[in-house]
Design a protein around this motif. Sequence first.
Motif, PDB file in Angstrom:
ATOM      1  N   ALA A   1      13.454  63.478  71.315  1.00 26.79           N
ATOM      2  CA  ALA A   1      12.228  63.704  70.312  1.00 26.79           C
ATOM      3  C   ALA A   1      12.085  64.997  69.651  1.00 26.79           C
ATOM      4  O   ALA A   1      11.297  65.120  68.505  1.00 26.79           O
ATOM      5  N   LEU A   2      12.624  65.881  70.404  1.00 34.31           N
ATOM      6  CA  LEU A   2      12.261  67.263  69.595  1.00 34.31           C
ATOM      7  C   LEU A   2      13.074  67.497  68.662  1.00 34.31           C
ATOM      8  O   LEU A   2      12.555  68.132  67.715  1.00 34.31           O
ATOM      9  N   ALA A   3      14.324  66.900  68.472  1.00 31.95           N
ATOM     10  CA  ALA A   3      15.183  67.231  67.490  1.00 31.95           C
ATOM     11  C   ALA A   3      14.645  66.293  66.100  1.00 31.95           C
ATOM     12  O   ALA A   3      14.864  66.566  65.186  1.00 31.95           O
ATOM     13  N   ALA A   4      13.977  65.036  66.704  1.00 28.60           N
ATOM     14  CA  ALA A   4      13.486  64.245  65.459  1.00 28.60           C
ATOM     15  C   ALA A   4      12.444  64.995  64.773  1.00 28.60           C
ATOM     16  O   ALA A   4      12.038  64.471  63.672  1.00 28.60           O
ATOM     17  N   LEU A   5      11.679  65.895  65.591  1.00 29.41           N
ATOM     18  CA  LEU A   5      10.571  66.567  64.655  1.00 29.41           C
ATOM     19  C   LEU A   5      11.164  67.399  63.180  1.00 29.41           C
ATOM     20  O   LEU A   5      10.224  67.582  62.208  1.00 29.41           O
ATOM     21  N   ARG A   6      12.118  67.627  63.182  1.00 34.00           N
ATOM     22  CA  ARG A   6      13.008  68.431  62.096  1.00 34.00           C
ATOM     23  C   ARG A   6      13.698  67.411  61.051  1.00 34.00           C
ATOM     24  O   ARG A   6      14.676  68.111  60.472  1.00 34.00           O
ATOM     25  N   PHE A   7      13.835  66.108  61.416  1.00 34.05           N
ATOM     26  CA  PHE A   7      14.580  65.489  60.672  1.00 34.05           C
ATOM     27  C   PHE A   7      14.302  65.456  59.180  1.00 34.05           C
ATOM     28  O   PHE A   7      15.021  65.644  58.255  1.00 34.05           O
ATOM     29  N   ASP A   8      13.001  65.602  58.639  1.00 39.60           N
ATOM     30  CA  ASP A   8      12.637  65.862  57.405  1.00 39.60           C
ATOM     31  C   ASP A   8      13.187  67.178  56.698  1.00 39.60           C
ATOM     32  O   ASP A   8      12.830  67.344  55.519  1.00 39.60           O
ATOM     33  N   GLN A   9      13.629  67.895  57.567  1.00 44.53           N
ATOM     34  CA  GLN A   9      14.251  69.517  57.308  1.00 44.53           C
ATOM     35  C   GLN A   9      15.773  69.225  56.789  1.00 44.53           C
ATOM     36  O   GLN A   9      16.257  70.188  56.373  1.00 44.53           O
TER      37      GLN A   9
END
Length: 825
Positions: free
Chosen positions: A28-36
């Motif tokens: 979930a923490l990794a997914a926070l920056r998928f948009d980057q």
Amino acid sequence: MNRIGAFYDRFILPHPWIVLVLFGAILALAALRFDQFRLDASAESLVLENDRSLEEYRQVNRTFTTSDDFLVVTYTPHEPLFTAEGLSRLKALRDELQALEAVSSTNSILNVPLLHSPDLTLDTVDTEIKTLDEHEVAPETARQALLDNPMYPNLLLSEDAGTTAIQVNLPTPERYFELLNRRDGLRDKVNSGNASADDQRQLEQVSQEFIRYTESLGKERDATIKKVRVILDNHREHASIHLGGVPMIVADMIRFIQNDLSTFGLGVLAFLLLTLAVIFRQWRWVLVPLLCCGFTVWLMIGFLGWAQWPVTVISSNFISLLLIMTLSLTIHLIVRYREFQHDEPDAAPRDVLRRTVMAMIKPCFYMAITTIVAFGSLTFSGIRPVIDFGWMMTLGLSVAFIITFLVFPALLSLLPPPLDSRVTSDRIPFTDAFARFTERFGGTVLVGSGVIAVLCVIGLNRLTVENSFIDYFKSSTEIHQGMITIDDRLGGTTPLDVVITDEPPPENYSDDPFASDCDPFVEDCDEEDYRDTWYTYQKMRQLGDVHDYLNSLPETGKVLSISTTLDLLAQINGGTPLNAVELAFVPAAVPDDLQDILLTPYISEEQSQARFSIRILETMPDLRRQDLLDRIHNHLTTDLGYAPERVQLSGMTVMYNNMLQSLFDSQIKTIGVVFAAIMVMFLILFRSLKLALIGMAPNLIAAGSVLGLMGWLGIPLDMMTITVAAITVGIAVDDTIHYIHRFKTELAKDGDYLATMHRCHRSIGQAMFFTSLTIISGFSILVLSNFIPTIYFGLFTGFAMFMALVGALTLLPRLIVLLKPFPAP
């Protein structure tokens, strides 16, 4: 091993839910920056480490107010162009393109000065200029005027006047260069060690701002190019139209990368899972590898987003590779689990799982470490994106190993698979056949391996690095078709700039025009001319010699320079070349609105430089960039007498050539580091020089076969295939480690080398076969890419895996049986 076993007994196997929940939080923490997560196909992503050519290229553009920030629309009407109707259709297309918000201006035969008036002279040039846009000019008269003008043929108009071009200018905002210069200045300061803590903070802030601005600019460019393509589609009924230009190539390459990341990443995964379903025929053995592979890719994409680490053309296949490497680890665990399950059908699932993990963690760790070493060797390359690819895979493989040995046992603790009665019947006659062949024809195996090695060496000597940029794309792509049209009819594609700096005056030089007996403004002086201007007879004659030489080269298409302008002015002057006095007043004679067309792109009085703009014929079969650049530089410095420091070659041709020429050296360096590192690893792992040398043999054959085949087929090294050999060793070494580790374990049972070989082929040989089959199947889908290097990458990696498997099932066991490297049990 006891500590590892205790760790699993205490934390992993009794508490699988806790493991998965904690791991889910990390996901979930990794997914926070998928948009980057972002892609990069800019010039910076394809240059050498510390290569100054990019900055030189930008400096030349600033000095001469030129830019490659434009699209080229080639227009070949089905009916004659120079008719009222033909020109009207061209104008309608031009007007629609020019109306786009991001387009600052367009250049075409419609708005360029025709310079055809019979009243036109140097004195009346400011008042007698006519254009098709603003004046009533007969189409045939315009056609002849354009063809007679030395600037336009093979640039805006083909020599047969059947094809024309519209240059659609998409200027890069000044904000981009402001941020770029600030970032580079702060970066140089930090690298030199003179930066304060505040400078470092500013560098981070500016870098982030530059990334955000570049992304927004890229999105705007993409949107503009899509709108351009819609407009072009509406006009294809009456003409054959192609789109080209650096912005379009960058946009399409990013699109290709996205396809390779998404379409082919999912396609490879689907292929692999289908293969697993066919091989193991049990849903758990599909679901568990799927989750392990998916989690690995998930975490890496999230990390790259958090780190603001872009994926380039070269590293675009990292998802496919991570899927395959993770799957390889899980397949070895699955095969071993099924073997233990079959050998002790009454054992508790947790005991079988524990034995599997304990039996496989050591060889898999060795496998991961040696593969990491192989990919880590790419960091010794001189090419920035190759270095980044090496670090990405090094980190990704570490993540894959950790996930495999945490998530795999946690999932199987919750989903223990039932005993599969097909384990015995699943014995593959393929691996048994290899064991029998190796036993009966051991000599043939050794001789055949020797022959392959010789062929590999010959093929290696045939390797080249000269390839055309156009060869990176399928003939069906617009990039390919547009390049052919531009090369064949509009003077070439790839830009090359030759810049000559004026010689500084000697120390005793006087700027008094009457200090010398010879006045270069009115005479043809034989001695050196140090006037603070380019517009003297002698200097223009020297530049004319350079222009004529560059124009005579078979690799060059359109060549533009101040000599082109002087030819045009001579034409206006009634066909008489300008004399020394007229040359001196050229800057004043050329109207202000023509300065940016005729003078400033070629002469910079402020920097004392003259520029020659050249277009290279990219489709020329015998194009040898390095040879061409060397010939140009040698001719200018030797035959024409310019000091080497006064001659500068710049542009996309130079940057691309620098990368190409580094490939061969980089390949040798990379492979050398790989084999040296793996040899050291083998010595540490096996504690035997003889066994380490035996283990190296099949890996040398596998890597050599790929490069040798490329040499025999005449396929040059490029920015993608450079990585294949190192990747081959990294993947092929897995089979070697697993086979040697299992051989040592099995040999302890009876000390019989031949019997051990047969047992290994029926056990670990199956896992090796399954792994190789899934890898070859998965990579085969890359042949559907529009990017030719990606196709080669898939084909050659699949071929390398086949050679690695054959070597590990024939040459490796034959050498072990022949040399008996293990101590007697």
